[in-house]
Write an enzyme that holds these catalytic residues in place. Structure first.
Site, PDB file in Angstrom:
ATOM      1  N   HIS A 219       0.848  -1.206   0.116  1.00  0.00           N
ATOM      2  CA  HIS A 219       0.033  -0.015  -0.021  1.00  0.00           C
ATOM      3  C   HIS A 219       0.692   1.239   0.163  1.00  0.00           C
ATOM      4  CE1 HIS A 219      -3.344  -2.623   0.486  1.00  0.00           C
ATOM      5  NE2 HIS A 219      -4.328  -1.618   0.718  1.00  0.00           N
ATOM      6  N   SER A 223      -0.155  -0.556  -6.154  1.00  0.00           N
ATOM      7  CA  SER A 223       0.040  -1.792  -6.940  1.00  0.00           C
ATOM      8  C   SER A 223       0.652  -1.649  -8.276  1.00  0.00           C
ATOM      9  CB  SER A 223      -1.497  -2.360  -7.273  1.00  0.00           C
ATOM     10  OG  SER A 223      -2.103  -2.769  -6.158  1.00  0.00           O
ATOM     11  N   LYS A 247     -14.698  -7.747  -9.360  1.00  0.00           N
ATOM     12  CA  LYS A 247     -13.794  -8.547 -10.179  1.00  0.00           C
ATOM     13  C   LYS A 247     -13.192  -9.935  -9.318  1.00  0.00           C
ATOM     14  CE  LYS A 247     -10.196  -8.232 -13.576  1.00  0.00           C
ATOM     15  NZ  LYS A 247      -9.402  -7.111 -14.162  1.00  0.00           N
ATOM     16  N   ASP A 248     -12.586  -9.512  -8.110  1.00  0.00           N
ATOM     17  CA  ASP A 248     -12.043 -10.577  -7.202  1.00  0.00           C
ATOM     18  C   ASP A 248     -13.169 -11.684  -6.847  1.00  0.00           C
ATOM     19  OD1 ASP A 248      -9.462  -9.770  -7.505  1.00  0.00           O
ATOM     20  OD2 ASP A 248      -9.660  -8.485  -5.853  1.00  0.00           O
ATOM     21  N   GLU A 291       5.442 -33.898  -2.254  1.00  0.00           N
ATOM     22  CA  GLU A 291       4.320 -33.452  -3.039  1.00  0.00           C
ATOM     23  C   GLU A 291       4.498 -32.789  -4.164  1.00  0.00           C
ATOM     24  OE1 GLU A 291       1.483 -34.844  -2.170  1.00  0.00           O
ATOM     25  OE2 GLU A 291       0.373 -33.624  -0.572  1.00  0.00           O
TER      26      GLU A 291
END
Length: 430
Positions: A219, A223, A247-248, A291
């Site tokens: 922040h 971004s 959107k997310d 894994e």
């Protein structure tokens, strides 16, 4: 940055005002992820994976807490407690499969998130610390996942712990004492299981804390975006809510749907059948593999087969750890003034080769040891290190980038004039 549309937080009720004066937590949330946080308006769907990672971290913490209520961290009872969870606990089978496959989805979204950062230059100034905190989260995820894999105390769990902790014995003088200290003895047993369970329970909360720091650090500069151009005007941004929450939100719903399909219809697809056999120190599995999300690093480890000055095992362990640690130095290895790979034609081609190389490493790490697979792993390992240590610095020095748009709004609005006033606090575009 301050914008005309970014209205300050104002409590609507008397209780809200009373609470805000004493503990301004809603104000903090509003400024962090609400309408008070400006976000570049051109973020594409690759940016959704950061929020998805937070969702799957939450899934892992919630399901893990409930599973811990029924798990018995005992070398004699751990395997049976997993059977008890699967057969006798209400919805225990779902909790166990949700947690197991949630780990895989968590790594999937984080890997996409990392490669998005690599392509769009999210590690470049002024976001170096954001990138490094993200790598710290990834390392904590790896430690947490390894310890969680040991807890079912099946064949692959036991021998995975034996092999992975055995890496430390490759280091001279201090290696074997570290291994004994980690295990609480000379082989995986009750002491190892107890401490792995306690750390597996603790580390997700540490990951959550570092995630808060990661978001906080993000922040400060704001971004990054697909063009790599800095925010210059109000027209370059949108409020995080409601535009990016919507959107997310739908993207997270689609991803959770895929996660539920795997959990309900193919819950063991990403697991290993040997882990449904109780741990037996006297019977070594024919093919020991970690894994799937560790396979590229396992391939790097196995690629060193000849002693050159130091033992091959030490070379392999050093290269495996080094393959992650060198990512911390990316801000200084890649000196190109252009952030986004979209405007770097040569970089884009080598980035595609890097993705292919990592996929090859993943295949080799999960495949049986054969001369062909070893040779393939050695070539892929050599290219991995060459990409970051040789190719990337040379490309950043000699590449001619494509012309950048003068602003984010220009790239989005196809040349329409941005009428908002410029923001004096931002730096000029690279």
């Amino acid at each position: 940055m301050s914008f005309a549309w970014a209205k300050p937080y104002e409590p609507k009720t008397g209780l809200g005002r009373w609470f805000d004066e004493r503990l301004p937590l809603p104000r903090l949330v509003y400024g962090a992820i609400g309408g008070g946080y400006p976000v570049p308006r051109n973020l594409n769907y690759w940016w959704n994976f950061g929020v998805a990672a937070g969702i799957f971290l939450t899934v892992q913490i919630v399901t893990g807490i409930v599973l811990a209520m029924h798990y018995y961290a005992s070398a004699d009872g751990a395997f049976n407690s997993i059977e008890h969870i699967m057969r006798d606990v209400n919805a225990g089978w779902w909790l166990r499969y949700a947690h197991m496959n949630g780990a895989s989805f968590f790594f999937i979204v984080v890997y996409v998130h990392i490669f998005r950062g690599l392509f769009y230059g999210s590690y470049k100034a002024p976001r170096e610390l954001v990138w490094m905190l993200g790598l710290v989260i990834y390392l904590l995820m790896m430690a947490t996942a390894f310890m969680g894999y040991v807890l079912p105390w099946g064949q692959m769990s036991y021998w995975g712990a034996q092999v992975i902790t055995g890496f430390f014995s490759a280091f001279p003088v201090v290696g074997e004492p570290i291994r004994v200290w980690l295990l609480g003895g000379y082989a995986p047993d009750q002491a190892a299981l107890t401490r792995f369970f306690s750390l597996h329970y603790l580390l997700p909360f540490v990951i959550a804390a570092v995630t808060v720091l990661h978001i906080w650090a993000l922040h400060i500069p704001g971004s990054n975006n697909p063009t790599g151009v800095d925010v210059k005007t109000e027209k370059d941004t949108l409020p995080f809510h409601p535009f990016y929450t919507a959107k997310d939100g739908w993207f997270a719903g689609a991803l959770l749907f895929a996660y539920c399909v795997l959990t309900f219809f193919a819950p063991n697809y990403l697991g290993h059948p040997d882990n449904y056999i109780p741990a037996n120190p006297l019977a070594t599995p024919a093919h020991i593999v970690p894994e799937w999300y560790f396979w590229p690093f396992y391939a790097i480890l196995r690629s060193f087969t000849v002693d050159v000055i130091i033992p091959a095992k030490l070379w392999g362990v050093t290269a495996m750890f080094g393959s992650i640690l060198l990512l911390f130095f990316l801000p200084w290895l890649d000196k190109s003034p252009v952030r986004s790979g979209s405007y770097r034609p040569v970089f884009k081609r080598f980035f595609g080769l890097l993705i292919l190389d990592v996929l090859v490493l993943g295949y080799v790490g999960g495949a049986p040891i054969t001369p062909l697979n070893i040779a393939l792993g050695q070539l892929a390992t050599a290219y991995y290190f060459a990409h970051f240590l040789i190719i990337l610095p040379l490309v950043s020095k000699f590449e001619t980038p494509l012309p950048l748009p003068s602003s984010i709004s220009e790239s989005v609005l196809h040349g329409e004039k941005a009428e908002a006033a410029p923001i004096g606090q931002t730096k000029p575009a690279n």
